[in-house]
Scaffold this motif. Structure first.
Motif, PDB file in Angstrom:
ATOM      1  N   GLU A 220       0.821  -1.200   0.000  1.00 47.39           N
ATOM      2  CA  GLU A 220       0.000   0.000   0.000  1.00 47.39           C
ATOM      3  C   GLU A 220       0.859   1.256   0.000  1.00 47.39           C
ATOM      4  O   GLU A 220       0.557   2.219  -0.708  1.00 47.39           O
ATOM      5  CB  GLU A 220      -0.923  -0.013   1.206  1.00 47.39           C
ATOM      6  CG  GLU A 220      -1.897   1.154   1.244  1.00 47.39           C
ATOM      7  CD  GLU A 220      -2.821   1.101   2.449  1.00 47.39           C
ATOM      8  OE1 GLU A 220      -3.680   1.979   2.561  1.00 47.39           O
ATOM      9  OE2 GLU A 220      -2.670   0.158   3.256  1.00 47.39           O
ATOM     10  N   ASN A 221       1.926   1.231   0.802  1.00 44.49           N
ATOM     11  CA  ASN A 221       2.816   2.389   0.813  1.00 44.49           C
ATOM     12  C   ASN A 221       3.451   2.601  -0.555  1.00 44.49           C
ATOM     13  O   ASN A 221       3.538   3.736  -1.054  1.00 44.49           O
ATOM     14  CB  ASN A 221       3.894   2.203   1.871  1.00 44.49           C
ATOM     15  CG  ASN A 221       3.316   2.210   3.287  1.00 44.49           C
ATOM     16  OD1 ASN A 221       2.274   2.824   3.529  1.00 44.49           O
ATOM     17  ND2 ASN A 221       3.972   1.541   4.218  1.00 44.49           N
ATOM     18  N   ALA A 222       3.901   1.480  -1.155  1.00 43.67           N
ATOM     19  CA  ALA A 222       4.494   1.595  -2.491  1.00 43.67           C
ATOM     20  C   ALA A 222       3.460   2.075  -3.501  1.00 43.67           C
ATOM     21  O   ALA A 222       3.759   2.895  -4.386  1.00 43.67           O
ATOM     22  CB  ALA A 222       5.077   0.250  -2.916  1.00 43.67           C
ATOM     23  N   SER A 226       3.518   5.371  -5.723  1.00 42.12           N
ATOM     24  CA  SER A 226       3.331   5.321  -7.177  1.00 42.12           C
ATOM     25  C   SER A 226       2.157   6.186  -7.608  1.00 42.12           C
ATOM     26  O   SER A 226       2.213   6.879  -8.633  1.00 42.12           O
ATOM     27  CB  SER A 226       3.129   3.873  -7.626  1.00 42.12           C
ATOM     28  OG  SER A 226       4.249   3.066  -7.281  1.00 42.12           O
ATOM     29  N   ASN A 227       1.076   6.127  -6.804  1.00 40.37           N
ATOM     30  CA  ASN A 227      -0.085   6.957  -7.124  1.00 40.37           C
ATOM     31  C   ASN A 227       0.247   8.440  -7.049  1.00 40.37           C
ATOM     32  O   ASN A 227      -0.256   9.243  -7.849  1.00 40.37           O
ATOM     33  CB  ASN A 227      -1.242   6.628  -6.185  1.00 40.37           C
ATOM     34  CG  ASN A 227      -1.859   5.276  -6.462  1.00 40.37           C
ATOM     35  OD1 ASN A 227      -1.739   4.764  -7.568  1.00 40.37           O
ATOM     36  ND2 ASN A 227      -2.508   4.693  -5.473  1.00 40.37           N
ATOM     37  N   GLN A 228       1.082   8.802  -6.068  1.00 36.63           N
ATOM     38  CA  GLN A 228       1.474  10.197  -5.947  1.00 36.63           C
ATOM     39  C   GLN A 228       2.279  10.647  -7.163  1.00 36.63           C
ATOM     40  O   GLN A 228       2.037  11.727  -7.728  1.00 36.63           O
ATOM     41  CB  GLN A 228       2.301  10.389  -4.663  1.00 36.63           C
ATOM     42  CG  GLN A 228       2.624  11.835  -4.343  1.00 36.63           C
ATOM     43  CD  GLN A 228       1.384  12.634  -3.992  1.00 36.63           C
ATOM     44  OE1 GLN A 228       0.395  12.086  -3.562  1.00 36.63           O
ATOM     45  NE2 GLN A 228       1.446  13.949  -4.213  1.00 36.63           N
ATOM     46  N   LYS A 229       3.221   9.780  -7.575  1.00 37.07           N
ATOM     47  CA  LYS A 229       4.001  10.107  -8.766  1.00 37.07           C
ATOM     48  C   LYS A 229       3.105  10.154 -10.004  1.00 37.07           C
ATOM     49  O   LYS A 229       3.243  11.049 -10.851  1.00 37.07           O
ATOM     50  CB  LYS A 229       5.106   9.076  -8.961  1.00 37.07           C
ATOM     51  CG  LYS A 229       6.171   9.098  -7.865  1.00 37.07           C
ATOM     52  CD  LYS A 229       7.232   8.049  -8.139  1.00 37.07           C
ATOM     53  CE  LYS A 229       8.317   8.076  -7.054  1.00 37.07           C
ATOM     54  NZ  LYS A 229       9.349   7.039  -7.288  1.00 37.07           N
ATOM     55  N   LEU A 230       2.179   9.172 -10.075  1.00 38.41           N
ATOM     56  CA  LEU A 230       1.263   9.150 -11.208  1.00 38.41           C
ATOM     57  C   LEU A 230       0.351  10.376 -11.194  1.00 38.41           C
ATOM     58  O   LEU A 230       0.037  10.936 -12.253  1.00 38.41           O
ATOM     59  CB  LEU A 230       0.438   7.869 -11.170  1.00 38.41           C
ATOM     60  CG  LEU A 230      -0.565   7.661 -12.307  1.00 38.41           C
ATOM     61  CD1 LEU A 230       0.170   7.600 -13.642  1.00 38.41           C
ATOM     62  CD2 LEU A 230      -1.377   6.386 -12.085  1.00 38.41           C
ATOM     63  N   ALA A 233       2.345  13.203 -12.473  1.00 38.69           N
ATOM     64  CA  ALA A 233       2.475  13.085 -13.929  1.00 38.69           C
ATOM     65  C   ALA A 233       1.167  13.420 -14.632  1.00 38.69           C
ATOM     66  O   ALA A 233       1.154  14.080 -15.680  1.00 38.69           O
ATOM     67  CB  ALA A 233       2.933  11.671 -14.293  1.00 38.69           C
ATOM     68  N   ASN A 234       0.050  12.965 -14.044  1.00 40.10           N
ATOM     69  CA  ASN A 234      -1.251  13.277 -14.631  1.00 40.10           C
ATOM     70  C   ASN A 234      -1.548  14.764 -14.601  1.00 40.10           C
ATOM     71  O   ASN A 234      -2.133  15.318 -15.539  1.00 40.10           O
ATOM     72  CB  ASN A 234      -2.357  12.513 -13.895  1.00 40.10           C
ATOM     73  CG  ASN A 234      -2.339  11.027 -14.192  1.00 40.10           C
ATOM     74  OD1 ASN A 234      -1.845  10.619 -15.240  1.00 40.10           O
ATOM     75  ND2 ASN A 234      -2.870  10.227 -13.285  1.00 40.10           N
ATOM     76  N   MET A 235      -1.159  15.404 -13.486  1.00 36.10           N
ATOM     77  CA  MET A 235      -1.368  16.851 -13.407  1.00 36.10           C
ATOM     78  C   MET A 235      -0.557  17.569 -14.471  1.00 36.10           C
ATOM     79  O   MET A 235      -1.050  18.501 -15.127  1.00 36.10           O
ATOM     80  CB  MET A 235      -1.004  17.354 -12.015  1.00 36.10           C
ATOM     81  CG  MET A 235      -1.951  16.889 -10.908  1.00 36.10           C
ATOM     82  SD  MET A 235      -1.506  17.500  -9.271  1.00 36.10           S
ATOM     83  CE  MET A 235      -1.680  19.257  -9.525  1.00 36.10           C
TER      84      MET A 235
END
Length: 475
Positions: A220-222, A226-230, A233-235
């Motif tokens: 979940e942490n990983a 990854s979601n934060q980086k994604l 990137a999406n922003m």
């Protein structure tokens, strides 16, 4: 995760099922033993009651025998023979280890009780024989001797019955103790199974669950990282897309503005050309045709010697008159002077009257012609051309018999409505993805002019139901 699930299921399911089966078996065994023991205890109490009743019956029979022989009156209502039969039947049932109940029989195995009943049998037989003699009314001397024997054997019978009752009670208590010991064994085995289940099943499950939770937490942490980086990137991608859309929108608006300017310029050029051509027709060809008509009318006073020439001259004058009228009509259609002189309402009223006269259909106008609407000349011309084009479509393409043009003005808007009772059309044939279709029936002219006016245009139509065009222009 799939391999972990298989490992957990394979290593723990078997132990868990076996443990549950053992616990269930032990529990059911304990319930079965308790139920059976309770049933046996109920039967034992019945046996003890019957054995105790034998002592009471022997004493009661002895009393009745004594009263009968002595002739003493008594209030005991029991019949001697019935008591004697009950005493004998109960003794035989106890001695044969088969006591009848409401449902079935009670049986038991006890060598000690068998020996006691064997020792009791001679005493019982002696007493039963003497009771039977007394019940048959034997002579007094024999009855006295029988009574004496009964009194001598009764204490021995009672003593032996006491021992039998105590033996029944002792054996019942021993069975109860055995049940208690078995219950202790079952309880201990259940506790051991539960302990084994806790050590062999629940503890591994807890450890495995802890590992799984830790793995899930790490995953979940990983995943959050990854979601934060994604997300970032999406922003960035969204910003780039928005910038691209903004640029494309600016290009589209610029192109649209260019097209509108081009269309406006083209329409303005057309209107100027129409105005120039109308003036040339009116001032040039129209004046010359008028002069030709005047000269021709002067020649009417000339006497023609040939009637044929006179008829040809009259046809020529009529032809000149038709040419003049047609020229005026063409000049009016190109640029009606009444539009510049008296405004839009008067021009539309004149357009309706001329069209009704030429086309032979009913064309009604509804609007205020007494005052001129304060709008620009370009707007007047555009609204007039839209009405002219819609009127032409209603006559040529819709085959209408009745047409109405309505002009309304308020403080902040102008509403132009053209309605007919023609054959109509399917709206799906008129609409396209970009708005109204650009093909046929002059709709491109109407659409372009309405866009240049920033007007809201609404068209409703149905087959054999007519067509209605409403144009709203904000002032």
């Amino acid at each position: 995760m799939e391999r972990l699930d298989k490992r957990v299921a394979g290593s723990l399911t078997r132990f868990y099922v076996v443990a549950l089966c053992v616990v269930a078996l032990l529990t059911l065994s304990g319930l079965f033993l308790i139920r059976k023991t309770i049933s046996n205890l109920n039967h034992d109490s019945r046996v003890v009651n019957v054995a105790g009743r034998q002592r009471m019956l022997s004493q009661r029979l002895t009393k009745l025998a004594l009263l009968k022989i002595n002739g003493t009156p008594h209030s005991d209502s029991a019949r001697f023979s019935e008591l004697l039969d009950l005493w004998k039947t109960s003794h035989e049932n106890l001695a044969n280890r088969r006591l009848p109940l409401e449902k079935g029989y009670v049986t038991w195995k006890s060598p000690v009780l068998d020996q006691m009943f064997t020792e009791l049998q001679p005493v019982f037989d002696e007493m039963y024989t003497q009771f039977l003699n007394i019940e048959r009314d034997t002579p007094a001397e024999a009855s006295q001797e029988g009574l004496q024997l009964i009194l001598e054997n009764e204490p021995r019978f009672l003593a032996k019955m006491d021992k039998i009752v105590f033996q029944f009670d002792r054996e019942s208590f021993e069975r109860l103790e055995n049940l208690e010991r078995i219950e202790w064994i079952l309880d201990i085995m259940t506790i051991l199974v539960l302990l084994a289940e806790g050590l062999l099943i629940f503890r591994p499950v807890v450890n495995t669950t802890r590992r799984v939770v830790r793995m899930l937490t790490e995953s979940e942490n990983a995943l959050q990282l990854s979601n934060q980086k994604l997300k970032q990137a999406n922003m960035q991608l969204l910003e780039a897309q928005n910038e691209l859309l903004r640029v494309e929108e600016e290009k589209y608006q610029m192109k649209l503005a260019e097209n509108q300017i081009r269309a406006a310029s083209l329409i303005e050029g057309q209107e100027e050309e129409r105005k120039r051509f109308a003036l040339e027709l009116h001032d040039g060809i129209g004046q010359m045709l008028t002069g030709l008509k005047l000269h021709a009318e002067k020649l009417k006073s000339v006497q023609f010697h040939d009637e044929k020439h006179k008829r040809q001259f009259e046809k020529l004058v009529a032809l000149v008159q038709d040419i003049i009228q047609t020229t005026r009509q063409v000049s009016f259609n190109l640029m009606p002077s009444v539009l510049n002189d008296f405004g839009l309402a008067a021009a539309l009223k004149l357009l309706c009257d001329q069209t009704a006269e030429i086309a032979g259909v009913r064309v009604d106008f509804e609007g205020d012609t007494s005052s001129r609407i304060a709008i620009s000349g370009i707007m007047e011309t555009s609204l007039y051309r839209i009405a002219q084009e819609a009127l032409n479509n209603a006559i040529k393409h819709a085959g209408a018999d009745r047409i109405k043009i309505k002009l309304e003005q308020s403080s902040n808007r102008i509403i132009l409505e053209i309605a007919d009772d023609g054959r109509g059309f399917e709206m799906d044939q008129l609409k396209t993805e970009g708005g109204f279709s650009t093909s046929g029936n002059g709709m491109e002219n109407i659409r372009t002019r309405s866009q240049l006016l920033n007007a809201r245009m609404n068209i409703t139509s149905k087959i054999d139901g007519g067509t209605r065009l409403v144009l709203e222009v904000e002032l």
